[in-house]
Design an enzyme around this catalytic site. Structure first.
Site, PDB file in Angstrom:
ATOM      1  N   ASP A  94      -2.335  11.559  -9.827  1.00  0.00           N
ATOM      2  CA  ASP A  94      -1.166  10.864  -9.273  1.00  0.00           C
ATOM      3  C   ASP A  94      -1.550   9.515  -8.699  1.00  0.00           C
ATOM      4  O   ASP A  94      -0.809   8.537  -8.834  1.00  0.00           O
ATOM      5  CB  ASP A  94      -0.480  11.713  -8.200  1.00  0.00           C
ATOM      6  N   ARG A 146       2.394   2.890 -12.389  1.00  0.00           N
ATOM      7  CA  ARG A 146       3.860   2.815 -12.406  1.00  0.00           C
ATOM      8  C   ARG A 146       4.357   1.652 -11.555  1.00  0.00           C
ATOM      9  O   ARG A 146       5.343   0.993 -11.895  1.00  0.00           O
ATOM     10  CB  ARG A 146       4.460   4.129 -11.885  1.00  0.00           C
ATOM     11  N   SER A 151       5.176  13.484  -8.875  1.00  0.00           N
ATOM     12  CA  SER A 151       4.233  12.761  -8.020  1.00  0.00           C
ATOM     13  C   SER A 151       4.273  13.325  -6.594  1.00  0.00           C
ATOM     14  O   SER A 151       3.236  13.686  -6.016  1.00  0.00           O
ATOM     15  CB  SER A 151       4.621  11.272  -8.016  1.00  0.00           C
TER      16      SER A 151
HETATM   17  N1  URA Z   1       6.529   8.657  -3.467  1.00  0.00           N
HETATM   18  C1  URA Z   1       5.549   9.222  -4.183  1.00  0.00           C
HETATM   19  O1  URA Z   1       4.618   9.797  -3.637  1.00  0.00           O
HETATM   20  N2  URA Z   1       5.624   9.148  -5.518  1.00  0.00           N
HETATM   21  C2  URA Z   1       6.630   8.536  -6.167  1.00  0.00           C
HETATM   22  O2  URA Z   1       6.638   8.516  -7.366  1.00  0.00           O
HETATM   23  C3  URA Z   1       7.642   7.934  -5.391  1.00  0.00           C
HETATM   24  C4  URA Z   1       7.579   8.018  -4.040  1.00  0.00           C
END
Ligand code: URA
Length: 428
Positions: free
Chosen positions: A164, A171, A186
């Site tokens: 992540d 992202r 995520s």
């Molecule tokens: N917070 C997160 O941890 N991940 C996301 O994709 C968006 C907000």
């Protein structure tokens, strides 16, 4: 030879196909190891944003991200655990009073938090304005503090869902943050890996939030609640308003000060209401629904837990908080009722004053931010202070003032004012 290749997986999603378990396991693992390149993963992320994923795919994607790192386990603690996650908003300091409050009610809170990026603040940035406080704890220190104090707010270590960490950074720079399957997986991969027994999600809705509409927020909330429930975590979500910023402050030290006011039994009504609502959900999820958190706020035990939580991480809870070197006051342009205060406008202003960062590695100013002296529905008199802007660098005022322009309305008779509740809905 690999089992799959990145182009095959990208094409499958580009052409609206369903990714198989094996494709998902492979692509998440291969990306984490560097075998799938950033440009390939960004293409896949865009295909997911455009074409979506079904529940089975999201669940498998989440499991693959959890499997990329370590999984913590607090089941041996002497008390149950509960955590809260907010999807992020302006003036959202709720974690600060909430974690010690829930700890004071007998439920341990293992809160792994992040730093702010863009217009929403980060809990760690706020707490780092407390002199001496440190965000980095080892897993053992975290466990020890959960036993001794009952609440920990600290930085997530590198070992938790590394897939992540890498994907989120990608992202952020490829216009693919807003995909619901990617947001849900995520957030939930980190919260499930963190090992909490119960989880309450605060899904923000409105101009200052990721999710601008109630429908989208509900879809995100339902997706995350299903992921948590499937993983054996008692999960519920509250949908809460982020059209208007929370409380009366957005920044770092000024938000800590407002949180301390709540722990002292005062503070803005919306912050108190949301803190208590989330605390009740966390306690119910952890099997302690019999305890009323309002009592623990009133009798000072939440404040005691705050002081112990701050001290345990090297902070001085009684030290004066840093203040900005410069202030600038914006007065009300006319007399009437403040009918609108836009969360995004306030968040951008705080960010431009130095409370937030544009890039991950930027520093933040502890004393910077915005204080507003009225909330929608309040009467204001022409010339009375409406906002006070705080920064160490006065050259930042001009851009911050630009952000506030058009971000609020004062109406002579308040006829257009429609009160919005803080709590909009509940999922779970
Ligand atoms: N917070 C997160 O941890 N991940 C996301 O994709 C968006 C907000």
């Amino acid at each position: 030879m690999s089992k799959h290749d990145a182009v095959e997986v990208i094409i499958a999603k580009r052409d609206h196909g369903e990714l198989s378990d094996s494709q998902i396991d492979w692509v998440v693992d291969a990306y984490t190891r560097g075998e799938v390149a950033d440009e390939q993963m960004s293409s896949l992320a865009m295909a997911i944003l455009l074409n979506g994923m079904n529940r089975g795919e999201i669940s498998r994607w989440t499991a693959a991200m959890i499997a990329s790192g370590e999984r913590m386990d607090f089941s041996h603690l002497s008390r149950p655990t509960a955590d809260k996650h907010s999807t992020g908003g302006v003036g959202d300091k709720i974690t600060l009073p909430l974690a010690p409050l829930v700890a004071a009610c007998g439920v341990a809170v293992p809160q792994l938090s992040g730093r702010g990026l863009g217009h929403t603040g980060g809990t760690l940035d706020k707490l780092e304005s407390v002199p001496g406080w440190r965000a980095a704890l080892s897993n053992q220190e975290m466990v020890d503090q959960l036993e001794s104090v009952g609440a920990v707010i600290c930085a997530a270590g590198d070992g938790l869902a590394p897939a992540d960490k890498k994907l989120y950074a990608l992202r952020d720079v490829t216009g693919t943050v807003e995909a619901i399957p990617l947001i849900a997986s995520s957030i939930m991969s980190k919260k499930i890996a963190e090992g909490t027994g119960a989880l309450v999600l605060d899904v923000k809705v409105g101009s200052g939030a990721f999710m601008k509409s109630l429908d989208k927020a509900r879809e995100l909330a339902e997706t995350m609640v299903a992921l948590g429930t499937d993983a054996g975590v008692h999960t519920v979500a509250l949908l809460t308003d982020m059209e208007t910023p929370l409380g009366l402050t957005a920044g770092n030290a000024i938000e800590v000060a407002e949180s301390v006011e709540v722990l002292e039994g005062g503070g803005p009504a919306d912050v108190v209401e949301l803190t208590l609502a989330l605390a009740r959900e966390m306690l119910a999820g952890a099997g302690r629904g019999d305890v009323d958190p309002a009592d623990r706020l009133a009798d000072g035990s939440a404040m005691d837990a705050w002081k112990r939580m701050i001290s345990a991480q090297g902070g001085d809870p009684d030290a004066a908080l840093p203040t900005a070197r410069e202030t600038h006051v914006v007065n009300a342009p006319s007399s009437g009722i403040l009918t609108r205060l836009d969360a995004m406008a306030v968040g951008m202003a705080a960010w431009r004053l130095g409370a937030g960062r544009a890039r991950k590695e930027d520093p933040v100013q502890a004393g910077a931010g915005v204080v507003w002296h009225a909330r929608p529905g309040d009467a204001v008199a022409e010339g009375q202070p409406l906002f006070t802007l705080h920064t160490d660098e006065p050259e930042r005022f001009e851009r911050a003032l630009e952000s506030l322009e058009g971000g609020y309305d004062v109406s002579a008779d308040g006829a257009s004012y429609e009160p919005t509740p803080v709590l909009l809905d509940r999922v779970g």
